[in-house]
Each structure stands twice: as C-alpha cells, then as structure tokens.
Design an enzyme around this catalytic site. Structure first.
Site, mmCIF file in Angstrom:
data_model
loop_
_atom_site.group_PDB
_atom_site.id
_atom_site.type_symbol
_atom_site.label_atom_id
_atom_site.label_comp_id
_atom_site.label_asym_id
_atom_site.label_seq_id
_atom_site.Cartn_x
_atom_site.Cartn_y
_atom_site.Cartn_z
ATOM 1 N N HIS A 39 0.851 -1.194 0.000
ATOM 2 C CA HIS A 39 0.000 0.000 0.000
ATOM 3 C C HIS A 39 0.882 1.237 0.000
ATOM 4 C CE1 HIS A 39 -3.009 2.965 1.322
ATOM 5 N NE2 HIS A 39 -3.902 2.115 0.868
ATOM 6 N N GLU A 70 -7.906 -4.262 -0.318
ATOM 7 C CA GLU A 70 -8.484 -4.861 -1.524
ATOM 8 C C GLU A 70 -8.408 -6.385 -1.514
ATOM 9 O OE1 GLU A 70 -6.902 -3.285 -5.123
ATOM 10 O OE2 GLU A 70 -8.143 -1.489 -5.046
#
Length: 363
Positions: free
Chosen positions: A252, A307
């Site tokens: 991320h 996700e």
C-alpha cells in the site's frame, strides 16, 4: 514550490480521521478502526463520522428510521435509472441519479439529514440498475432491517446469509473514510465554492470512477480463482514470484506496515471460520504469500491491503466486478458528506496556483 498532484501538501485541518502509515493505524474521530469494527455497526459508525460521537440507543433508532425512509427513491429517479443507455457504466448511472436529486431544498449549507438521505439512496440506485439490466423484477427496499441487510436483499431478491452481512458490513465500515484521498478532496473543493451537498457528492463520485482511485480488486479475484482451481496455494504463489510477477492485493502506498483495514477484515473472516470457503481460502493465501514474499523480497514489508480481503468478500457473496466500485461508493458517501459538512463550518475557497511553462508570444 511546485508539488505535482499536491503530494504532501496539507490543505485542511480535520477532526474526522487520522492515518498513521508508519504504525499502520487508522482512526475515525480519534477511535481506532480495529476497535470500531469489533463492536459497532455501519449505522453507529456513520453517526460517529457525521456527529463526532457514537449514538445513544434513541439516536441510533432515529438514524435507522431515517435510512429506511429514504431507501425509497423519488419516482423521477426510478424512471431515470431505467431510461439511461444500457451500455452506461454503473458509476456513471450513480453519478447521474444522484445529480438528479439536486434541487432547491439542498441549500449551500450541507446537513447530516441531507447526508443520510443520499447514503440511503445509493444502495437502492445500484440494486435497481443491476436488476433492470438483468431483466429482473425491481425489488423495493425493506421497511426494516439493517443498511447492509437491505442492500444485499435488494441486489439478490432473497434473505442474505448472516456471515455475508457481517463480512460486508465490516468492509463498508472500513472504507467509509480514509483522509484526504482524491474523491474526498474533490468533494471539499466543490463544497468550498458554496455549492450544495449533491454537487459535492457528484464531484466525488466522478473522481471515484477513475481506475487509479476506485478501481475494482478484480485481479485479486483472478488470483483466488487460480489458486482455487489449482488446489495448491504455495505452488501457485511461488511460481508467480519466481517469474517476477506482482502479487495483487499486497502492499500500500500509505501504510508502511500492515494495512489496519486488512487486519480488521482478516479478524472478522477468522471469526467466520467455516462459514464460507472463500473466506477460509483467502486467509490461507495471505499466510502463504506473506511468508513467501519475505523469502523472495527480504527486507520489504509487503502485507495485504484492504483490496485483498475485499475481493474475498465480494467473491463469497457472488458480487460481480461491475459492483465493486459502486459498493465502495455506497460506503465512502459517509466520509465524503462528513468532510463537506466540516468544510462548510469554516469554509475557505480552494484556489491553488499553477506555474506557466509555455512561451510568451508576440504577433
């Protein structure tokens, strides 16, 4: 000083949320998101973001009643949803339907009551459009039940599995708010002109639509499908890393350690152990992938992002990829509206500068 994309530039002071990327922490109104998801519902968390505190039992009842009331779309919006071109993507349908809600009753000063109305409408817009395109009977909202139970009911026309409601609710709490991201910034810029809430949310939806922001985790779905078909987690992941392929759903840009939203989702899915095979598979994949990433990329902190587990949840509830970003939108509407309300409380018009790099020409 030029800062492309305004990266690192502080544009506002906010009481809504805080992201600590170094420590892997996310706070809503000062509360750790991991604690929130363990003991609070979608409705309670929305109340927290809008009002700054958790609701009393009476306040929660009033919020739930308001959400139920506004699940029913105005007739002109129902008609519009069925009249838009069939090849129009769902995010564009949401943007258009929400903009059709704008009228003189939405003065430039935004309110929580307006935010509740738009939050209640979006799941109905999504479900109506989905079923219309499928040629199925449009399912009208429940006159009871939670926000997430109603959403899944309208999508599929049957009573949803409790484990699926719990998992989706956790995901939607975790994606309600995430600081000054692109769509939230867009909403605040529009609000800073003293345009009304509907226009600000329409701006945010248009921004969320872009694949660099609200893109669906479809590539994570592909990974889970491949592993499920092969039946061997480690062999598939090792082969991908050996070929230098990127593992989707890991890493991320903000969090330098564990994404707290991923940690919370994993915790919820572990609670639901045995309730759905996709939940169980995703946990096995993460454990193997993190171990192998440390082997192939020593020294790099690569962990699952939100996700990854979102994909597992969407797969479990049989939600097609076209619904991923719209569902994300149905949760982020809470954060957007909280920011618009905060912007109006101490408004300053956004007006950054630009550097002209062309030539000055004469006739």
């Amino acid at each position: 000083m030029l800062q492309p994309g305004l990266k690192g530039v502080v544009a506002v002071e906010t009481l809504i949320s805080e992201i600590d990327g170094e420590k892997g922490k996310l706070y809503y109104r000062g509360y750790d998101i991991l604690d929130i998801t363990k003991s609070h519902s979608f409705e309670e968390t929305a109340y927290l973001l809008w009002y700054g505190e958790f609701p009393t039992i009476e306040q929660l009842g009033e919020l739930k009643a308001a959400l139920v009331l506004h699940r029913i779309l105005p007739a002109h919006i129902e008609k519009l949803i069925c009249q838009l071109p069939k090849d129009m993507d769902l995010m564009s349908v949401i943007r258009t339907a929400v903009s059709a809600e704008g009228n003189s009753s939405y003065g430039w000063k935004p309110s929580v009551s307006q935010a509740i109305k738009l939050t209640a409408m979006i799941p109905t817009i999504i479900a109506f459009r989905k079923r219309f395109l499928e040629g199925k009977t449009l399912i009208h909202p429940l006159n009871n039940g939670s926000h997430l139970e109603n959403y899944l009911y309208m999508l599929n026309g049957n009573n949803p599995v409790e484990a699926h409601i719990e998992a989706l609710e956790t995901y939607m709490i975790l994606t309600m708010e995430h600081g000054m991201n692109a769509s939230t910034f867009s909403a605040r810029v529009t609000a800073s002109t003293e345009s009304e809430l509907v226009s600000a949310i329409t701006s945010a939806i248009g921004t969320m639509k872009g694949p660099l922001h609200g893109g669906a985790p479809s590539e994570v779905i592909d990974l889970l499908n491949e592993i499920s078909t092969a039946g061997d987690v480690e062999t598939v992941i090792r082969a991908k890393l050996s070929k230098g392929e990127k593992l989707m759903g890991f890493g991320h840009r903000v969090y330098k350690t564990h994404d707290p939203r991923s940690v919370s989702l994993k915790s919820k899915l572990m609670e639901l152990n045995g309730e759905d095979p996709w939940f169980d598979l995703s946990i096995k994949v993460e454990e193997a992938a993190v171990r192998l990433l440390q082997e192939f990329k020593p020294g790099r902190a690569l962990y699952t992002n939100v996700e990854f587990y979102a994909a597992a949840i969407m797969k479990a509830i049989q939600m097609e990829p076209a619904l991923f970003t719209p569902t994300f939108t149905a949760s982020r509407i809470v954060g957007w509206s909280a920011h618009v309300i905060e912007q109006a409380e101490n408004n300053v018009l956004f007006r950054p500068q630009s550097n002209y790099i062309g030539l000055i020409k004469t006739d």
